[in-house]
Design an enzyme around this catalytic site. Structure first.
Site, PDB file in Angstrom:
ATOM      1  N   ILE A   1       0.942  -0.952  -0.001  1.00 53.71           N
ATOM      2  CA  ILE A   1      -0.042  -0.011  -0.171  1.00 53.71           C
ATOM      3  C   ILE A   1       0.896   1.275   0.037  1.00 53.71           C
ATOM      4  O   ILE A   1       0.497   2.379   0.140  1.00 53.71           O
ATOM      5  CB  ILE A   1      -1.096  -0.061   1.279  1.00 53.71           C
ATOM      6  CG1 ILE A   1      -2.141   1.125   0.869  1.00 53.71           C
ATOM      7  CG2 ILE A   1      -0.329   0.056   2.569  1.00 53.71           C
ATOM      8  CD1 ILE A   1      -3.063   0.806  -0.122  1.00 53.71           C
ATOM      9  N   TRP A   2       2.391   1.108  -0.257  1.00 45.89           N
ATOM     10  CA  TRP A   2       3.143   2.125  -0.444  1.00 45.89           C
ATOM     11  C   TRP A   2       3.342   2.885   0.948  1.00 45.89           C
ATOM     12  O   TRP A   2       3.573   4.136   1.108  1.00 45.89           O
ATOM     13  CB  TRP A   2       2.726   3.207  -1.364  1.00 45.89           C
ATOM     14  CG  TRP A   2       2.452   2.467  -2.732  1.00 45.89           C
ATOM     15  CD1 TRP A   2       3.444   1.817  -3.417  1.00 45.89           C
ATOM     16  CD2 TRP A   2       1.272   2.074  -3.401  1.00 45.89           C
ATOM     17  NE1 TRP A   2       2.724   1.375  -4.566  1.00 45.89           N
ATOM     18  CE2 TRP A   2       1.512   1.637  -4.653  1.00 45.89           C
ATOM     19  CE3 TRP A   2      -0.052   2.767  -3.076  1.00 45.89           C
ATOM     20  CZ2 TRP A   2       0.225   1.055  -5.328  1.00 45.89           C
ATOM     21  CZ3 TRP A   2      -1.090   2.330  -3.622  1.00 45.89           C
ATOM     22  CH2 TRP A   2      -0.769   1.671  -5.034  1.00 45.89           C
ATOM     23  N   HIS A   3       3.253   2.204   2.151  1.00 43.90           N
ATOM     24  CA  HIS A   3       3.320   2.930   3.392  1.00 43.90           C
ATOM     25  C   HIS A   3       4.684   2.211   4.305  1.00 43.90           C
ATOM     26  O   HIS A   3       4.293   2.004   5.352  1.00 43.90           O
ATOM     27  CB  HIS A   3       2.101   2.470   4.167  1.00 43.90           C
ATOM     28  CG  HIS A   3       1.003   3.210   3.520  1.00 43.90           C
ATOM     29  ND1 HIS A   3      -0.299   3.066   4.098  1.00 43.90           N
ATOM     30  CD2 HIS A   3       0.759   4.174   2.788  1.00 43.90           C
ATOM     31  CE1 HIS A   3      -1.225   3.667   3.460  1.00 43.90           C
ATOM     32  NE2 HIS A   3      -0.665   4.182   2.550  1.00 43.90           N
ATOM     33  N   TYR A   4       5.749   1.889   3.511  1.00 41.30           N
ATOM     34  CA  TYR A   4       6.887   1.669   4.252  1.00 41.30           C
ATOM     35  C   TYR A   4       7.392   2.661   5.048  1.00 41.30           C
ATOM     36  O   TYR A   4       7.393   3.742   4.863  1.00 41.30           O
ATOM     37  CB  TYR A   4       7.974   1.003   3.183  1.00 41.30           C
ATOM     38  CG  TYR A   4       7.957   1.932   1.859  1.00 41.30           C
ATOM     39  CD1 TYR A   4       8.963   3.240   2.095  1.00 41.30           C
ATOM     40  CD2 TYR A   4       7.291   1.900   0.737  1.00 41.30           C
ATOM     41  CE1 TYR A   4       9.181   3.914   0.878  1.00 41.30           C
ATOM     42  CE2 TYR A   4       7.683   2.616  -0.145  1.00 41.30           C
ATOM     43  CZ  TYR A   4       8.379   3.879  -0.202  1.00 41.30           C
ATOM     44  OH  TYR A   4       8.604   4.619  -1.244  1.00 41.30           O
TER      45      TYR A   4
END
Length: 535
Positions: A455-458
């Site tokens: 979800i591109w929340h690294y």
């Protein structure tokens, strides 16, 4: 995170493309933002100059930080990418997916990378950073984040910082067909209460804020630069910082002092930006860029740096460790009727750690991985492994969230998205469907492992208590901080852009307060010395 999304029919895609063309033409006629008055291409900067604060990375945290510090001090903000409004896709809701699928090696606003887990991912490479390429959802961090983050928070300043951001770039979205159905389905499937529109993180179903306005135009961290003191700030685009510069320090607490950075411009020219007395270099290049830049600058595990031939400035064994990415699992369905373009507006927040979005975010995650260099060229993505579901808690949260999706699909609100078949009505899935027997833990765990994506929340890599202290100063060196998601050991419990935007403003106010106290202490010390010398 668990998610459900629809795929719009081909005809609707064609209509949206036509709309994009007209939007792009309209955008070109809009008035330039105020920050263009102090924005330059890096080629225009002198080969050497001095500043009070050098901020590396004009992204989600870097832009509000730079705008805040410019109130009193001379600031240089260095961004490796270009302008957001120069790319029509970036500035519209319809351009979200094209932005994340159109890549090139050095210039695209989204820079692609694939983790060693085999999961494709992306990072921002444009003024505004990932806030200029994301889905626009805005929701404040949950209360647990502040307790567990390790950062020294002043709750009053946190509130003021959120409000400063929200006044400028956050909007109340108007729900249409798909998001309305998701809202009703979440409530029907038991994700209650319904909290209406709120920016706070709260259990139940809610409508969150959006950084897309009512016309579908994107607003990002770059817009916050409009509130900077134009006489005190330079923003340079296409400025790629290669390393932080250090000099010996004679302090008892540190042997090295950050004194500036070296960066190159588009035509290969090298520039040195140097610090004035009591200034700081502040890294805001994100969970991929900040640990990478620390390693390239000589801050990291001594044996590892030596293996690359990088001179060791500070042995810091945890740089690049504790890398986290919130996994996303879900299904995609084809809608039987054309739908409007729809990004995330409605979420269901459960007490089991699952966060259901329609376009989800697991509280945590507990699984963590590592980052290491692939090259000494800063433009080359480092090698990242997130180790999804290596901790069984994350896997069980995925199972819980996926069952919530199953309940959502069985709700009456979702009936309009089924197709009529000879055997009845059902959804048409693109890719894997949910297991038929959703009571089976074995089948559900297998589904989670097979369908994991991002979800591109690294976050992580320069975490508090290991690499930076509770005020985000890099341990063991002077005049260097990291202000971005790489410092987080825990997720904000929601899409992180609101927290990062707040963090930039918050740390700017904190640093201004520290400088005022430093000045007052110096003044008082000078007065005391003068008083003593006259008696």
């Amino acid at each position: 995170m668990t998610s459900i999304r629809t795929l719009i029919p081909p005809l609707t895609v064609l209509i949206n493309l036509v709309g994009l063309i007209s939007i792009a033409l309209a955008q070109s006629n809009q008035q330039s933002p105020d920050y263009m008055k102090f924005l330059v291409n890096a080629t225009q900067l002198p080969l050497e100059d001095t500043y009070d604060y050098i901020i590396v990375g004009g992204g989600t945290a870097g832009c509000p930080l730079a705008a805040t510090l410019s109130k009193t001090y001379r600031v240089l903000l260095l961004e490796r990418g270009g302008l957001p409004f120069a790319n029509a896709n970036l500035m519209t809701r319809e351009g979200f997916l094209p932005t994340l699928t159109n890549f090139d090696q050095f210039d695209s606003p989204a820079q692609a990378f694939t983790s060693e887990d085999g999961v494709p991912n992306a990072r921002g490479r444009v003024l505004g950073g990932s806030s200029a390429i994301n889905a626009g959802f805005y929701s404040r961090a949950d209360e647990d984040f502040y307790k567990r983050s390790g950062i020294n928070w002043d709750t009053h300043v946190v509130q003021r910082s959120y409000e400063w951001v929200e006044k400028a770039i956050v909007f109340h979205p108007q729900l249409q067909t798909w998001q309305t159905a998701i809202r009703d389905g979440l409530i029907e499937s038991g994700i209650e209460p319904y909290n209406g529109y709120t920016l706070n993180h709260t259990l139940g179903t809610k409508i969150g804020g959006s950084t897309f306005d009512s016309s579908g135009h994107r607003h990002s961290a770059a817009d916050l630069l409009n509130m900077a003191n134009s006489s005190n700030i330079k923003v340079a685009i296409y400025a790629t910082v290669e390393r932080v510069l250090f000099a010996p320090s004679y302090s008892l607490l540190s042997r090295q002092n950050a004194i500036g950075v070296v960066f190159h411009d588009l035509i290969g020219g090298y520039h040195h930006a140097m610090l004035r007395n009591n200034g700081e270099v502040i890294l805001c290049t994100g969970a991929i860029g900040s640990p990478q830049l620390l390693l390239l600058s000589g801050i990291g595990p001594r044996p590892y740096l030596s293996s690359w031939g990088i001179p060791v400035v500070r042995h810091s064994p945890y740089v690049g460790n504790y890398m986290y990415d919130n996994p996303r699992n879900g299904i995609s369905i084809v809608s039987p009727v054309p739908l409007e373009q729809s990004l995330i507006q409605v979420v269901g927040i459960t007490d089991s750690g699952a966060y259901v979005e329609a376009a989800s975010n697991i509280i945590g995650p507990h699984s963590s991985g590592t980052l290491r260099l692939a090259s000494t060229d800063v433009r080359t993505n480092p090698i990242v492994r997130f180790n999804y579901f290596s901790n069984p808690v994350d896997l069980e949260r995925c199972v819980n969230g996926t069952r919530k999706i199953g309940a959502l699909l069985r709700s009456r609100a979702m009936d309009d998205f089924k197709f009529w078949e000879w055997s009845g009505t059902d959804f048409r899935f693109v890719g894997p469907a949910l297991p038929i027997d959703q009571s089976s833990n074995i089948l559900m765990r297998d589904f989670c492992r097979r369908t994991v994506s991002t979800i591109w929340h690294y976050h992580g890599g320069c975490v508090v208590g290991r690499v930076v202290d509770h005020n985000l100063r890099v341990a063991g060196v002077h005049s260097l901080r990291v202000v971005d998601g790489s410092t987080f050991t825990v997720s904000p419990g929601t899409n992180p852009q609101a927290t990062l935007l707040m963090l930039g403003r918050y740390m700017g106010l904190t640093i201004l307060k520290e400088r005022t106290q430093m000045h007052n202490n110096s003044t008082q010390k000078a007065r005391t010395q003068m008083h003593n010398s006259t008696h």
